[in-house]
Write an enzyme that holds these catalytic residues in place. Structure first.
Site, PDB file in Angstrom:
ATOM      1  N   SER A 122       0.700 -35.348  25.891  1.00  0.00           N
ATOM      2  CA  SER A 122       1.749 -34.557  26.539  1.00  0.00           C
ATOM      3  C   SER A 122       1.820 -34.757  28.047  1.00  0.00           C
ATOM      4  CB  SER A 122       1.560 -33.081  26.223  1.00  0.00           C
ATOM      5  OG  SER A 122       0.255 -32.671  26.517  1.00  0.00           O
ATOM      6  N   HIS A 150       5.103 -34.939  20.724  1.00  0.00           N
ATOM      7  CA  HIS A 150       5.911 -35.643  21.736  1.00  0.00           C
ATOM      8  C   HIS A 150       6.463 -36.978  21.254  1.00  0.00           C
ATOM      9  CE1 HIS A 150       5.006 -32.762  24.882  1.00  0.00           C
ATOM     10  NE2 HIS A 150       3.852 -32.645  24.258  1.00  0.00           N
ATOM     11  N   LYS A 182      10.527 -29.378  20.755  1.00  0.00           N
ATOM     12  CA  LYS A 182      10.791 -30.421  21.756  1.00  0.00           C
ATOM     13  C   LYS A 182      12.020 -31.244  21.336  1.00  0.00           C
ATOM     14  CE  LYS A 182       5.985 -30.053  23.048  1.00  0.00           C
ATOM     15  NZ  LYS A 182       6.199 -29.004  24.064  1.00  0.00           N
TER      16      LYS A 182
HETATM   17  C1  LIG Z   1       0.536 -31.768  21.718  1.00  0.00           C
HETATM   18  C2  LIG Z   1       1.032 -30.369  21.506  1.00  0.00           C
HETATM   19  N1  LIG Z   1       0.599 -29.688  20.439  1.00  0.00           N
HETATM   20  C3  LIG Z   1       1.024 -28.428  20.200  1.00  0.00           C
HETATM   21  C4  LIG Z   1       1.917 -27.806  21.047  1.00  0.00           C
HETATM   22  C5  LIG Z   1       2.355 -26.404  20.751  1.00  0.00           C
HETATM   23  O1  LIG Z   1       3.617 -26.388  20.150  1.00  0.00           O
HETATM   24  P1  LIG Z   1       4.513 -25.075  20.208  1.00  0.00           P
HETATM   25  O2  LIG Z   1       5.130 -25.034  21.565  1.00  0.00           O
HETATM   26  O3  LIG Z   1       5.506 -25.220  19.093  1.00  0.00           O
HETATM   27  O4  LIG Z   1       3.597 -23.907  19.994  1.00  0.00           O
HETATM   28  C6  LIG Z   1       2.408 -28.483  22.158  1.00  0.00           C
HETATM   29  C7  LIG Z   1       3.375 -27.827  23.062  1.00  0.00           C
HETATM   30  O5  LIG Z   1       3.496 -28.096  24.227  1.00  0.00           O
HETATM   31  C8  LIG Z   1       1.947 -29.801  22.411  1.00  0.00           C
HETATM   32  O6  LIG Z   1       2.363 -30.494  23.477  1.00  0.00           O
END
Ligand SMILES: Cc1ncc(COP(=O)(O)O)c(C=O)c1O
Length: 330
Positions: A122, A150, A182
């Site tokens: 991310s 992502h 996203k």
């Molecule tokens: C790699 C990753 N996993 C999990 C999440 C969490 O997802 P959510 O925003 O749907 O809770 C994010 C959110 O930024 C993320 O970047």
């Protein structure tokens, strides 16, 4: 997407009324699970209310205290928190270092190990060589889990994220998860896997069982977003073009030292200090460009950065403006 949400709200109301195992699961939830399984090429998918809860739920359902949870050092906070609630030992290796990861896998062959990595990271926009990772996981009896929040929807010929870009499938990645928050532009999350895996999650994940199911309009909107992802590949092609233009511009205007070029829509500009990142982000905002300054604890000290995230609504002129703003020439 908005119309789909609106129509579903008129038909079903907004709230889902309960946990998926009580009253919250509708035919629309099932339709999205089937459509996602078909899209990703996995036998089965289960929906969660968010990516954060999905990650807690997967770890908690699969790990016991005596197991090891192996993770890349830069994994998302939800994966780190997931380790805390399982009580399993968290073993982290340096970012993208497959050799160090393999050393951990080899250290205790008989122990059950869950190995979690992001598909596209991310904050850095980079990726493991997941083919090599899958081979190590297979050799040393670990279960590989890729969180591709992502990648899915925004990368690959078919939009299946790292599965497409690295030609992988369930055989190499037995657990694939991601968010709808996203590229899909909605909310909620999914986990894809075998029939057995998904059944285990449904029966054991506390964040699934004891959490109100996604509102139906959100699910209907996500079905529409999935249709767009599948029928409008030009959006991903355009992002690839913009990535190319961004790199070209950085090279032309002497920004290559600051830019950490990646093959994804995430292009970090490394500014080291918090002050530099905040100042640049504020300047870009004045120019009409939103780029959050990323600072500790999200990234290590002295690795503050601007995270440029390219999307298909941008045009090549926007990249020109971005480059001029980055060199302070707006
Ligand atoms: C790699 C990753 N996993 C999990 C999440 C969490 O997802 P959510 O925003 O749907 O809770 C994010 C959110 O930024 C993320 O970047």
């Amino acid at each position: 997407v908005i119309l789909a949400a609106h129509d579903a709200a008129s038909k079903f109301g907004f709230g889902s009324t309960g946990s998926p195992l009580m009253s919250g699961y509708t035919s629309v939830h099932q339709e999205l699970e089937f459509a996602m399984a078909d899209f990703l090429g996995y036998p089965r998918v289960v929906l969660f209310s968010s990516g954060y809860l999905a990650n807690l739920g997967v770890a908690q359902a699969l790990l016991k205290r005596e197991d090891w949870f192996i993770q890349d050092r830069l994994n998302h906070a939800s994966l780190i928190d997931a380790a805390q609630i399982t009580g399993a030992e968290l073993k982290r290796y340096p970012h993208l270092n497959n050799q160090k990861a393999e050393d951990l896998l080899k250290a205790d062959i008989n122990r059950f190990k869950l190995w979690a990595t992001e598909g596209v990271f991310s904050m850095d926009g980079d990726s493991h060589d997941l083919f090599i990772a899958a081979l190590s996981a297979h050799t040393y009896n670990a279960m590989l889990w890729v969180d591709d929040c992502h990648g899915v929807g925004v990368m690959g010929d078919k939009g299946r994220g790292v599965l497409d870009t690295m030609t992988l499938s369930q055989a190499e990645v037995p657990i694939l998860s991601g968010t709808f928050g996203k590229a899909f532009g909605t909310a909620g999350a999914y986990v894809a896997g075998s029939d057995d895996l998904i059944e285990t999650l449904i029966q054991k994940s506390r964040t699934y069982k004891y959490n109100t199911a996604l509102p139906v309009p959100v699910v209907a909107a996500t079905l529409k977003a999935l249709e767009i992802i599948q029928t409008e590949p030009w959006r991903r092609e355009k992002i690839l073009e913009l990535i190319h233009l961004f790199k070209q511009g950085c090279e032309q205007y002497g920004l290559s030292d600051l830019a950490k070029f990646t093959n994804s829509a995430i292009q970090p500009i490394m500014l080291k200090t918090e002050a530099a990142a905040l100042e640049k982000s504020a300047y870009l905002k004045q120019c009409g460009i939103i780029t959050t300054a990323i600072r500790p604890p999200t990234v290590p000290k002295n690795q503050c950065r601007l995270r440029i995230t390219l999307n298909s609504e941008l045009e090549s002129e926007d990249i020109d403006v971005l480059i001029q703003c980055l060199i302070g020439n707006y």
